[in-house]
Design a protein around this motif. Sequence first.
Motif, PDB file in Angstrom:
ATOM      1  N   LEU A   1       0.821  -1.212   0.000  1.00  0.00           N
ATOM      2  CA  LEU A   1       0.000   0.000   0.000  1.00  0.00           C
ATOM      3  C   LEU A   1       0.855   1.264   0.000  1.00  0.00           C
ATOM      4  N   ILE A   2       1.866   1.310   0.866  1.00  0.00           N
ATOM      5  CA  ILE A   2       2.599   2.568   1.035  1.00  0.00           C
ATOM      6  C   ILE A   2       3.541   2.865  -0.126  1.00  0.00           C
ATOM      7  N   LYS A   3       3.881   1.852  -0.916  1.00  0.00           N
ATOM      8  CA  LYS A   3       4.717   2.169  -2.080  1.00  0.00           C
ATOM      9  C   LYS A   3       3.938   2.996  -3.108  1.00  0.00           C
ATOM     10  N   ASN A   4       2.612   2.973  -2.996  1.00  0.00           N
ATOM     11  CA  ASN A   4       1.761   3.844  -3.824  1.00  0.00           C
ATOM     12  C   ASN A   4       1.173   4.998  -3.005  1.00  0.00           C
ATOM     13  N   ASN A   5       1.771   5.231  -1.802  1.00  0.00           N
ATOM     14  CA  ASN A   5       1.322   6.298  -0.896  1.00  0.00           C
ATOM     15  C   ASN A   5      -0.135   6.130  -0.460  1.00  0.00           C
ATOM     16  N   ASN A   6      -0.545   4.876  -0.324  1.00  0.00           N
ATOM     17  CA  ASN A   6      -1.913   4.575   0.100  1.00  0.00           C
ATOM     18  C   ASN A   6      -1.931   3.843   1.437  1.00  0.00           C
ATOM     19  N   ILE A   7      -3.095   3.843   2.032  1.00  0.00           N
ATOM     20  CA  ILE A   7      -3.374   2.986   3.191  1.00  0.00           C
ATOM     21  C   ILE A   7      -4.785   2.442   3.037  1.00  0.00           C
ATOM     22  N   GLU A   8      -5.092   1.423   3.826  1.00  0.00           N
ATOM     23  CA  GLU A   8      -6.462   0.895   3.843  1.00  0.00           C
ATOM     24  C   GLU A   8      -7.204   1.485   5.036  1.00  0.00           C
ATOM     25  N   TYR A   9      -8.387   1.973   4.756  1.00  0.00           N
ATOM     26  CA  TYR A   9      -9.208   2.607   5.806  1.00  0.00           C
ATOM     27  C   TYR A   9     -10.505   1.830   5.960  1.00  0.00           C
ATOM     28  N   ARG A  10     -10.841   1.467   7.205  1.00  0.00           N
ATOM     29  CA  ARG A  10     -12.067   0.728   7.481  1.00  0.00           C
ATOM     30  C   ARG A  10     -12.932   1.515   8.467  1.00  0.00           C
ATOM     31  N   ASN A  11     -14.172   1.699   8.080  1.00  0.00           N
ATOM     32  CA  ASN A  11     -15.164   2.312   8.955  1.00  0.00           C
ATOM     33  C   ASN A  11     -16.124   1.205   9.369  1.00  0.00           C
ATOM     34  N   ARG A  12     -15.982   0.710  10.589  1.00  0.00           N
ATOM     35  CA  ARG A  12     -16.774  -0.437  11.027  1.00  0.00           C
ATOM     36  C   ARG A  12     -18.229  -0.065  11.281  1.00  0.00           C
ATOM     37  N   GLN A  13     -18.492   1.194  11.624  1.00  0.00           N
ATOM     38  CA  GLN A  13     -19.875   1.617  11.855  1.00  0.00           C
ATOM     39  C   GLN A  13     -20.699   1.544  10.574  1.00  0.00           C
ATOM     40  N   LYS A  14     -20.074   1.898   9.452  1.00  0.00           N
ATOM     41  CA  LYS A  14     -20.775   1.887   8.164  1.00  0.00           C
ATOM     42  C   LYS A  14     -20.400   0.684   7.300  1.00  0.00           C
ATOM     43  N   ASN A  15     -19.524  -0.175   7.830  1.00  0.00           N
ATOM     44  CA  ASN A  15     -19.085  -1.377   7.109  1.00  0.00           C
ATOM     45  C   ASN A  15     -18.478  -1.011   5.749  1.00  0.00           C
ATOM     46  N   ILE A  16     -17.572  -0.021   5.781  1.00  0.00           N
ATOM     47  CA  ILE A  16     -16.929   0.476   4.564  1.00  0.00           C
ATOM     48  C   ILE A  16     -15.428   0.205   4.646  1.00  0.00           C
ATOM     49  N   THR A  17     -14.852  -0.294   3.556  1.00  0.00           N
ATOM     50  CA  THR A  17     -13.407  -0.458   3.432  1.00  0.00           C
ATOM     51  C   THR A  17     -12.955   0.260   2.166  1.00  0.00           C
ATOM     52  N   LYS A  18     -11.942   1.146   2.294  1.00  0.00           N
ATOM     53  CA  LYS A  18     -11.453   1.921   1.154  1.00  0.00           C
ATOM     54  C   LYS A  18      -9.928   1.959   1.144  1.00  0.00           C
ATOM     55  N   ILE A  19      -9.372   2.044  -0.054  1.00  0.00           N
ATOM     56  CA  ILE A  19      -7.956   2.358  -0.229  1.00  0.00           C
ATOM     57  C   ILE A  19      -7.883   3.850  -0.515  1.00  0.00           C
ATOM     58  N   ILE A  20      -7.155   4.589   0.342  1.00  0.00           N
ATOM     59  CA  ILE A  20      -7.115   6.047   0.197  1.00  0.00           C
ATOM     60  C   ILE A  20      -5.671   6.531   0.301  1.00  0.00           C
ATOM     61  N   PRO A  21      -5.386   7.711  -0.240  1.00  0.00           N
ATOM     62  CA  PRO A  21      -4.052   8.298  -0.055  1.00  0.00           C
ATOM     63  C   PRO A  21      -3.780   8.524   1.428  1.00  0.00           C
ATOM     64  N   LYS A  22      -2.569   8.218   1.852  1.00  0.00           N
ATOM     65  CA  LYS A  22      -2.270   8.266   3.290  1.00  0.00           C
ATOM     66  C   LYS A  22      -2.382   9.676   3.869  1.00  0.00           C
ATOM     67  N   ASP A  23      -2.164  10.704   3.014  1.00  0.00           N
ATOM     68  CA  ASP A  23      -2.252  12.068   3.540  1.00  0.00           C
ATOM     69  C   ASP A  23      -3.696  12.549   3.704  1.00  0.00           C
ATOM     70  N   LYS A  24      -4.669  11.703   3.312  1.00  0.00           N
ATOM     71  CA  LYS A  24      -6.085  12.057   3.461  1.00  0.00           C
ATOM     72  C   LYS A  24      -6.704  11.504   4.744  1.00  0.00           C
ATOM     73  N   ILE A  25      -5.977  10.612   5.415  1.00  0.00           N
ATOM     74  CA  ILE A  25      -6.600   9.890   6.535  1.00  0.00           C
ATOM     75  C   ILE A  25      -6.960  10.812   7.689  1.00  0.00           C
ATOM     76  N   ILE A  26      -6.086  11.762   8.029  1.00  0.00           N
ATOM     77  CA  ILE A  26      -6.360  12.639   9.173  1.00  0.00           C
ATOM     78  C   ILE A  26      -7.614  13.483   8.928  1.00  0.00           C
ATOM     79  N   PRO A  27      -7.741  14.156   7.784  1.00  0.00           N
ATOM     80  CA  PRO A  27      -8.974  14.921   7.527  1.00  0.00           C
ATOM     81  C   PRO A  27     -10.233  14.054   7.547  1.00  0.00           C
ATOM     82  N   ILE A  28     -10.116  12.829   7.002  1.00  0.00           N
ATOM     83  CA  ILE A  28     -11.285  11.935   6.977  1.00  0.00           C
ATOM     84  C   ILE A  28     -11.712  11.566   8.392  1.00  0.00           C
TER      85      ILE A  28
END
Length: 572
Positions: free
Chosen positions: A537-564
Amino acid sequence: MHAKKYLFSTLKENPKNTDSISHKLMLRAGIVRQSSSGIYTWLPTGLRILKNVNKIIREEINKLNALEVKMPILQPENLWNLSNRKNIYGKELFKILDRNNNKFVLGPTHEEIITNLISNELQSYKQLPLLLYQIQTKFRDEIRPRSGIIRSREFIMKDAYSFHINSLSLNKTYDLMYKTYKNIFSKMNLKVCIVEADSNSMGGTKSHEFQALSNNGEDRIVLSTQSSYSANIQVATCKRKIIKQDKLLINPEKKENYIIITPNLSSTGHSSNKNTIKTILVKFKKNKKYNFIAVLIRGDHTINEKKVSKINMISHPIKFASKQEIFNITGTTLEFIGPIGLNLPIIADFSVITLKNFTIGSNITGKYFNNVNWEKNLLTPKSFDIRNVVEGDTSPDGKGTLEIKKSIEIGHIFQLGEKYSRIINAQVQDKNGRKTFLKMGCYGIGVTRTIAAIIEQNNNETGIVWPISIAPFQIAIIPINFYTSKKVQKESELIYISLKQNNITVILDDRNERVGIMFSDIELIGIPYIIVISEDLIKNNNIEYRNRQKNITKIIPKDKIIPIIIKNIQQS
């Protein structure tokens, strides 16, 4: 928090002797451990949750300019004798003797203590209204603790008490607290029904319960399908039916015409026959001696003890005749009691009065009177609302029918009036210089029970899913191959530090465990958001983000995680 320094006390298997989802998950997630029946130790994960619940309560209560106090758990027994609640609580009250044989109780509540305190502190109406609260441990000697912390012997409660010069001021604070409780439970993402309730041993004239819907709940609440009517089953009523009497079926003057032998028919509630009346003998006290009164309800209904106990002639708490007493009075057993020829006062539920050609016991073993009618065979007794409502009854406002839901009582507010101020003699001078008894309100939230209710409403097949405001950690970082990849270590620590700098509670799972175990533990304890970091994931500057309340899994840019994460927290 780094997971290597944290105490995970999770269990793989469901523990034995657990009868609710919340009890199972609290043990499996390492939130509590039972030390003895109905008594629990709160582990680090549990304590973090407790603190979050208390924080929400304090923030909302403090908006009302409430003042926090801390009252003693150990209370002098003489105050409980003054209020007579020692007798009302009975065996549920823990009693203690000190070395000098002074008598104390472990407080299940603090009305007597707070009123005694205020009686010595207030001098003038100008100091009113006054709202005090505490978050304190309480005790109740439950005969059968169950469902984990839902019905325990030691529990934590927020109790608040308001003091007023008049009823208008009390009503105003009561309404404010009503709205505050709604805000508190809304912030915890709890689905709560607010229902009319019985004041029970607390006393007072008005009260509302805040009930969290749950299939494992001990309480039953009654809701209308087409209106806002709602009440606890103890006080719920329905619209009374008025039925015209049709032509009688038999000649009532000949008793033998309506005696039948039906040994399989029971007048104790085993029969679901809507046209059968069952007779129940209840005690009442007169001239220091117990006498009896016959209570009539329909065969398919159940008696409501709370409603019956409010009738003046009935003893409180309600006492039923024993088998021997029934035999001494009637010469038969409970199954065959009936009102005809019974030399006792008789009262009946409203639903009984509308019956015609009904069946009753004959006071002769093995026999019943059939086709009985009021005023023809039996005088119409005084009628009351003394039964539990059933599903399908018409709502008392005439709008829709009633349905019954299981729930957990997590909050209760009361208008106590002058009950305790008169007992303790708590008075102040009014604006005319006259002494007047204080008006009181009381407002409770079962803190530990609320946590169980949140779990009951927020779980899935992998574990608890905490609302963000309650979660022990708001987000977890799960690094893949943390000890073999420098890049994973570096990115994990950078994101961890960034989250902490934004005041987000985070746990970095740096344990040397299999990925499956890490996911299992993190999901079980209920962390709502998960970040997965891997080399791929990080070689493409991504991470995996999981929202368990909404049962959502996404691959997102790592610099977007804090705002999200910040946005999700603000919107939750």
